[in-house]
Structure formats: structure tokens, C-alpha cells
Motif scaffolding. Structure first.
Motif, PDB file in Angstrom:
ATOM      1  N   VAL A  86      78.237  82.767  83.180  1.00  0.00           N
ATOM      2  CA  VAL A  86      78.616  82.687  81.777  1.00  0.00           C
ATOM      3  C   VAL A  86      77.524  83.276  80.883  1.00  0.00           C
ATOM      4  CG1 VAL A  86      79.062  81.077  79.881  1.00  0.00           C
ATOM      5  CG2 VAL A  86      80.159  80.720  82.103  1.00  0.00           C
ATOM      6  N   LEU A  87      76.276  82.909  81.155  1.00  0.00           N
ATOM      7  CA  LEU A  87      75.159  83.363  80.324  1.00  0.00           C
ATOM      8  C   LEU A  87      75.075  84.883  80.273  1.00  0.00           C
ATOM      9  CD1 LEU A  87      72.564  82.637  78.712  1.00  0.00           C
ATOM     10  CD2 LEU A  87      71.331  82.725  80.883  1.00  0.00           C
ATOM     11  N   PHE A  88      75.204  85.538  81.417  1.00  0.00           N
ATOM     12  CA  PHE A  88      75.021  86.986  81.466  1.00  0.00           C
ATOM     13  C   PHE A  88      76.221  87.758  80.927  1.00  0.00           C
ATOM     14  CE2 PHE A  88      72.039  86.037  85.225  1.00  0.00           C
ATOM     15  CZ  PHE A  88      70.987  85.818  84.359  1.00  0.00           C
ATOM     16  N   ASN A  89      77.336  87.079  80.743  1.00  0.00           N
ATOM     17  CA  ASN A  89      78.504  87.721  80.137  1.00  0.00           C
ATOM     18  C   ASN A  89      78.560  87.530  78.624  1.00  0.00           C
ATOM     19  OD1 ASN A  89      80.727  88.989  82.003  1.00  0.00           O
ATOM     20  ND2 ASN A  89      79.872  87.281  83.172  1.00  0.00           N
ATOM     21  N   ALA A  90      77.893  86.497  78.134  1.00  0.00           N
ATOM     22  CA  ALA A  90      78.000  86.140  76.718  1.00  0.00           C
ATOM     23  C   ALA A  90      77.236  87.108  75.822  1.00  0.00           C
ATOM     24  CB  ALA A  90      77.495  84.717  76.503  1.00  0.00           C
ATOM     25  N   LYS A  91      77.873  87.487  74.731  1.00  0.00           N
ATOM     26  CA  LYS A  91      77.224  88.336  73.725  1.00  0.00           C
ATOM     27  C   LYS A  91      76.802  87.538  72.501  1.00  0.00           C
ATOM     28  CE  LYS A  91      79.590  92.634  75.013  1.00  0.00           C
ATOM     29  NZ  LYS A  91      80.159  92.101  76.264  1.00  0.00           N
ATOM     30  N   ARG A  92      77.479  86.398  72.276  1.00  0.00           N
ATOM     31  CA  ARG A  92      77.189  85.600  71.087  1.00  0.00           C
ATOM     32  C   ARG A  92      77.116  84.116  71.483  1.00  0.00           C
ATOM     33  NH1 ARG A  92      77.697  88.128  66.345  1.00  0.00           N
ATOM     34  NH2 ARG A  92      78.095  86.171  65.232  1.00  0.00           N
ATOM     35  N   ILE A  93      75.899  83.561  71.416  1.00  0.00           N
ATOM     36  CA  ILE A  93      75.656  82.161  71.742  1.00  0.00           C
ATOM     37  C   ILE A  93      75.052  81.488  70.511  1.00  0.00           C
ATOM     38  CG2 ILE A  93      74.536  80.558  73.348  1.00  0.00           C
ATOM     39  CD1 ILE A  93      74.135  82.984  75.239  1.00  0.00           C
ATOM     40  N   ALA A  94      75.442  80.257  70.272  1.00  0.00           N
ATOM     41  CA  ALA A  94      74.885  79.497  69.151  1.00  0.00           C
ATOM     42  C   ALA A  94      74.361  78.158  69.670  1.00  0.00           C
ATOM     43  CB  ALA A  94      75.939  79.273  68.074  1.00  0.00           C
ATOM     44  N   PHE A  95      73.399  77.596  68.939  1.00  0.00           N
ATOM     45  CA  PHE A  95      72.799  76.309  69.327  1.00  0.00           C
ATOM     46  C   PHE A  95      73.061  75.282  68.242  1.00  0.00           C
ATOM     47  CE2 PHE A  95      69.867  73.028  70.369  1.00  0.00           C
ATOM     48  CZ  PHE A  95      69.528  73.184  71.711  1.00  0.00           C
ATOM     49  N   TYR A  96      73.616  74.123  68.645  1.00  0.00           N
ATOM     50  CA  TYR A  96      73.837  73.023  67.720  1.00  0.00           C
ATOM     51  C   TYR A  96      72.820  71.928  68.032  1.00  0.00           C
ATOM     52  CZ  TYR A  96      76.215  69.799  64.614  1.00  0.00           C
ATOM     53  OH  TYR A  96      76.503  68.953  63.568  1.00  0.00           O
ATOM     54  N   ARG A  97      71.926  71.690  67.091  1.00  0.00           N
ATOM     55  CA  ARG A  97      70.796  70.799  67.361  1.00  0.00           C
ATOM     56  C   ARG A  97      71.128  69.348  67.025  1.00  0.00           C
ATOM     57  NH1 ARG A  97      64.582  72.618  66.419  1.00  0.00           N
ATOM     58  NH2 ARG A  97      63.637  71.052  67.808  1.00  0.00           N
ATOM     59  N   GLU A  98      71.795  68.710  67.934  1.00  0.00           N
ATOM     60  CA  GLU A  98      72.071  67.271  67.821  1.00  0.00           C
ATOM     61  C   GLU A  98      72.430  66.748  69.207  1.00  0.00           C
ATOM     62  OE1 GLU A  98      74.934  64.119  65.400  1.00  0.00           O
ATOM     63  OE2 GLU A  98      74.828  66.207  64.733  1.00  0.00           O
ATOM     64  N   HIS A  99      71.974  65.530  69.514  1.00  0.00           N
ATOM     65  CA  HIS A  99      72.263  64.911  70.808  1.00  0.00           C
ATOM     66  C   HIS A  99      73.666  64.311  70.757  1.00  0.00           C
ATOM     67  CE1 HIS A  99      67.864  65.197  70.935  1.00  0.00           C
ATOM     68  NE2 HIS A  99      67.979  65.151  72.254  1.00  0.00           N
ATOM     69  N   LEU A 100      74.618  65.020  71.360  1.00  0.00           N
ATOM     70  CA  LEU A 100      76.025  64.659  71.250  1.00  0.00           C
ATOM     71  C   LEU A 100      76.628  64.157  72.565  1.00  0.00           C
ATOM     72  CD1 LEU A 100      77.252  67.684  69.090  1.00  0.00           C
ATOM     73  CD2 LEU A 100      76.756  65.359  68.304  1.00  0.00           C
ATOM     74  N   PHE A 101      75.807  64.051  73.590  1.00  0.00           N
ATOM     75  CA  PHE A 101      76.328  63.688  74.906  1.00  0.00           C
ATOM     76  C   PHE A 101      75.398  62.685  75.561  1.00  0.00           C
ATOM     77  CE2 PHE A 101      77.259  64.174  79.409  1.00  0.00           C
ATOM     78  CZ  PHE A 101      78.636  64.398  79.437  1.00  0.00           C
ATOM     79  N   LYS A 102      75.979  61.636  76.162  1.00  0.00           N
ATOM     80  CA  LYS A 102      75.202  60.635  76.887  1.00  0.00           C
ATOM     81  C   LYS A 102      75.393  60.860  78.383  1.00  0.00           C
ATOM     82  CE  LYS A 102      76.444  56.237  77.180  1.00  0.00           C
ATOM     83  NZ  LYS A 102      76.711  54.842  76.739  1.00  0.00           N
ATOM     84  N   ARG A 103      74.327  61.277  79.060  1.00  0.00           N
ATOM     85  CA  ARG A 103      74.348  61.558  80.498  1.00  0.00           C
ATOM     86  C   ARG A 103      73.942  60.302  81.249  1.00  0.00           C
ATOM     87  NH1 ARG A 103      74.613  62.357  85.551  1.00  0.00           N
ATOM     88  NH2 ARG A 103      73.784  64.215  86.553  1.00  0.00           N
ATOM     89  N   ARG A 104      74.866  59.764  82.024  1.00  0.00           N
ATOM     90  CA  ARG A 104      74.627  58.508  82.725  1.00  0.00           C
ATOM     91  C   ARG A 104      73.994  58.776  84.095  1.00  0.00           C
ATOM     92  NH1 ARG A 104      77.647  53.796  81.971  1.00  0.00           N
ATOM     93  NH2 ARG A 104      79.325  55.036  81.034  1.00  0.00           N
ATOM     94  N   TRP A 105      72.877  58.101  84.377  1.00  0.00           N
ATOM     95  CA  TRP A 105      72.215  58.201  85.681  1.00  0.00           C
ATOM     96  C   TRP A 105      72.375  56.889  86.430  1.00  0.00           C
ATOM     97  CZ3 TRP A 105      70.187  62.666  87.550  1.00  0.00           C
ATOM     98  CH2 TRP A 105      69.962  63.698  86.631  1.00  0.00           C
ATOM     99  N   TYR A 106      72.871  56.980  87.672  1.00  0.00           N
ATOM    100  CA  TYR A 106      73.001  55.800  88.517  1.00  0.00           C
ATOM    101  C   TYR A 106      72.943  56.238  89.975  1.00  0.00           C
ATOM    102  CZ  TYR A 106      77.900  57.378  88.557  1.00  0.00           C
ATOM    103  OH  TYR A 106      79.040  58.129  88.665  1.00  0.00           O
ATOM    104  N   SER A 107      72.668  55.316  90.872  1.00  0.00           N
ATOM    105  CA  SER A 107      72.288  55.643  92.245  1.00  0.00           C
ATOM    106  C   SER A 107      73.395  56.296  93.055  1.00  0.00           C
ATOM    107  CB  SER A 107      71.806  54.382  92.972  1.00  0.00           C
ATOM    108  OG  SER A 107      72.817  53.399  92.968  1.00  0.00           O
ATOM    109  N   SER A 108      74.662  56.014  92.777  1.00  0.00           N
ATOM    110  CA  SER A 108      75.745  56.565  93.592  1.00  0.00           C
ATOM    111  C   SER A 108      76.295  57.883  93.073  1.00  0.00           C
ATOM    112  CB  SER A 108      76.892  55.542  93.702  1.00  0.00           C
ATOM    113  OG  SER A 108      77.396  55.223  92.417  1.00  0.00           O
ATOM    114  N   SER A 109      75.730  58.396  91.981  1.00  0.00           N
ATOM    115  CA  SER A 109      76.151  59.700  91.472  1.00  0.00           C
ATOM    116  C   SER A 109      75.843  60.781  92.506  1.00  0.00           C
ATOM    117  CB  SER A 109      75.411  60.006  90.166  1.00  0.00           C
ATOM    118  OG  SER A 109      75.596  61.339  89.775  1.00  0.00           O
ATOM    119  N   SER A 110      76.687  61.820  92.562  1.00  0.00           N
ATOM    120  CA  SER A 110      76.528  62.867  93.583  1.00  0.00           C
ATOM    121  C   SER A 110      75.190  63.584  93.476  1.00  0.00           C
ATOM    122  CB  SER A 110      77.670  63.890  93.465  1.00  0.00           C
ATOM    123  OG  SER A 110      77.638  64.553  92.214  1.00  0.00           O
ATOM    124  N   THR A 111      74.643  63.700  92.258  1.00  0.00           N
ATOM    125  CA  THR A 111      73.396  64.424  92.073  1.00  0.00           C
ATOM    126  C   THR A 111      72.152  63.550  92.221  1.00  0.00           C
ATOM    127  OG1 THR A 111      73.634  64.131  89.672  1.00  0.00           O
ATOM    128  CG2 THR A 111      74.405  66.207  90.621  1.00  0.00           C
TER     129      THR A 111
END
Length: 371
Positions: free
Chosen positions: A196-221
């Protein structure tokens, strides 16, 4: 045409799914479709999905045999009809204003995709952390309100969170790029991101924390299971993406070092019962690098640490031997660091004792006078 298609792959997340879906159905941007792909869940996830769908006609529920995150996401993407595309993780939470804010920015900037910030939530500690890997403040400071592409941010290419859920994509752009997640592997978002990055010609950045990433032991990552060895193939696929777009020679030093560093990092985090399996895969891959033209001269590009890791993998005959060799390597590093610190302290002490500074030598003179 709806404004945003939200795609949610779902697999055995009954404990978190309700909170995730609530954060989507309550978005301030209401003109959305919600495509949920039940990837062979064995818990109550499908019933939860059907319950939400019975109350909200924006839902489309698809069920398939378990094929993994990539297969489920690709299926959902193929059905998306919105102008923009958001790829949600079913165990995380999106700020209810996120789609409206990023949609408006994407429209204003005519962006191929918008990047925004996320916050880590560690369940075991009930702790929220604004870490740099998902905040990307360095990139935010650099680009400001400007539209950019990868050519403008080459120093930040490997500092951007590859996670799809911290982006809002123009759907037509994604389809034209042909970007998909490699199926059958975890850590698949890495490959998708660089396509996606190498195909994109126009990228914008929105500076606000809008997502809560949950970390727990059984997550695949974070589970540390056998699938962690997928990182070897993922890193090879990333290198192939750079080759595809003619960027390999420019970034090969970084790519080589990142591959060794990340593969070894995953090895250290895999559970004990899977280390031998991971080691065998790692050794097989590293040995193939010695005869692959792509890796010609790569040893000269490696840092001392990464070269040591590589050589220890190649020269060891078993997982146990490799781990012992790395333990010796780390102990030697610690000894060298202590020796360096000792030399520094001796020199500092010498300078203090020989100093003519009244403030420094006064306490020493008092001690001498007491003798």
C-alpha cells in the motif's frame, strides 16, 4: 455508495467482541457498512454477530471455515462497497469519532489513505500506554498537515506502524493496487502495508489516538506458539515487495539487519516447546541466504550483533547449542560493557583527584587533614 466499509475478521473473541462492535455501531459517522467475517469460530462469536445484525441493517455476516486472519480480511475486502475502507480487529476498540474525523481528512486531502495514532491497553495491568510505535510522533512532527508519499519520508519508512487498523484507506485505491494479505501466515499486515505504501501518492496524518490496541496472552501476536516461525517467511515477502518496486538496493542494508533482528527477537519470545521447530526453520532459511544472489555480500551489511546471531545459527548443530552460544555472546557483551564502564570511572576518578577546582578538592583536603 456508503462512505466507509468496516471489515471485521472474527475468530473466537466472545469476551471482547461486544465492546468492539459497540465502538463501530456507535460511530458518529453513521453512513457505514459493517462486514463481519466469522472465520470458523468455535465459541459464541457467531451468535453475538447475529444478535447485532438483527438490530442493525448495516451488518453483513459471512461465515467460512477457519482460514486465518488474512483469508477472512481478504474476503471482507472483496465485498466492501464503500468509498473508504477500514479494517478492524475484533478484540480492539475504535474511538466513536474516528471514522468521521479520518473520513473528513481523507476527503479534504484527497488521500489514498490516512494514518492515525493508537494507544496500547495491557489487560493484565489494566494500563494504557502511548508508545512511540503506535503514536508515530516523529512522523507526525515531520509531515505536519502536508500530504506526502514514501519518497518524502524515507527516514520514517520503518518507523510507521504497519497495522491496518491505524489507517483509513480509499477503497478504489486499494483495489487498483491489488493489495491483499498473504494467507496462512501471522504478522501478515507487514506485507500489506508496504504494498500500500509504495503505491500511494497522497497520504495524510491525523494526530489523535483513536484506537485502543488490546494486549493479552492468547492473542496471535503474543501467544509465542508455533506460528511465530511465520516471521521468517513474512520478512522474505517484505524483501520481495521492495524488489518488486525497485527499492531493494536503496534499502537492502536496513532490510538485511531488520530480518536478522526481528527473526531472532521472535525466537526469543516463542515458547520453549516450539523453539526447536523455530530454530530448524531459521537455520534452513539462513543457510539458503548463503547461496541466494539477492543476499550477495549481505554479511558486510550486518551490524556486529546481527552478524553474530547469523553466524551462531549457521555454525550451531542444534537449538540447544545455538541458545548456549547466544548466552555466551550476551555475557561477553555484558563483560565488555562493564569493562568500558570501569575504565570510564577510573579516568573520572583520576580527573577528580588531579583537579585544581577548589569545590572538588576541598572535601579531599579535609579527609587528608584528618589523617
Amino acid at each position: 455508495m456508503v462512505k466507509v466499509s468496516v471489515v471485521i475478521p472474527v475468530y473466537n473473541v466472545e469476551d471482547f467482541l461486544g465492546e468492539c462492535l459497540d465502538s463501530i455501531v456507535n460511530q458518529t459517522l453513521e453512513d457505514i457498512e459493517i462486514i463481519c467475517v466469522n472465520d470458523g469460530s468455535k465459541d459464541n462469536s457467531l451468535n453475538i454477530l447475529n444478535e447485532y445484525a438483527s438490530k442493525d441493517n448495516r451488518f453483513t455476516i459471512i461465515s467460512q471455515e477457519n482460514g486465518g486472519h488474512a483469508a477472512a480480511t481478504n474476503k471482507g475486502m472483496s465485498l466492501a462497497k464503500g468509498k473508504y475502507l477500514f479494517l478492524m480487529d475484533s478484540d480492539d476498540v475504535l474511538d466513536v469519532t474516528a471514522l468521521e474525523k479520518t473520513y473528513n481528512l481523507a476527503e479534504e486531502k484527497n488521500a489514498d489513505f490516512v494514518i492515525f495514532q493508537a494507544i496500547n491497553y495491557y489487560m493484565d495491568k489494566d494500563e494504557y500506554v502511548k508508545a512511540e510505535n503506535y503514536s508515530m510522533n516523529g512522523l507526525a512532527d515531520y509531515v505536519g498537515d502536508n500530504v506526502f508519499n514514501y519518497k518524502d519520508i524515507k527516514d520514517f519508512i520503518f518507523k510507521i506502524a504497519v497495522t491496518p487498523w491505524s489507517k483509513l484507506y480509499n477503497n478504489e485505491f486499494i483495489k487498483k493496487a491489488g493489495a491483499k494479505f498473504p494467507e496462512g501466515l501471522i504478522f501478515d499486515d507487514n506485507v500489506f502495508f508496504y504494498e500500500v505504501l509504495f503505491n500511494a501518492k497522497r497520504i495524510a496524518f491525523y494526530r489523535e489516538h483513536l484506537f485502543k490496541r488490546r494486549w493479552y496472552s492468547s492473542s496471535s501476536t503474543t501467544a509465542g506458539d508455533k506460528r511465530f516461525a511465520d516471521t521468517i517467511e513474512i520478512n522474505n515477502l517484505i524483501i520481495n515487495v521492495f524488489i518488486k518496486y525497485g527499492l531493494f538496493d536503496e534499502f537492502k542494508d536496513v532490510l538485511f539487519n531488520r530480518k536478522i533482528k526481528i527473526v531472532y527477537m521472535r525466537f526469543t519470545k516463542v515458547k520453549c516447546e516450539f523453539k526447536s521447530y523455530f530454530y530448524d526453520k531459521m537455520k534452513e532459511d539462513f543457510e539458503s541466504m548463503l547461496t541466494d544472489d539477492i543476499y550477495d555480500g549481505f554479511l558486510d551489511c550486518l551490524s556486529f550483533r546481527n552478524k553474530s546471531i547469523f553466524e551462531n545459527v549457521i555454525s550451531s548443530s542444534s537449538c540447544k547449542e545455538f541458545m548456549l552460544m547466544m548466552e555466551i555472546f550476551h555475557l561477553n557483551n555484558r563483560i565488555n560493557n562493564l569493562n568500558s564502564e570501569n575504565i570510564y570511572l577510573k579516568q573520572l576518578n583520576k580527573e577528580l583527584l588531579s583537579s585544581n577546582s577548589w569545590k572538588i578538592t576541598k572535601p579531599l583536603r579535609k579527609i587528608r587533614n584528618l589523617k
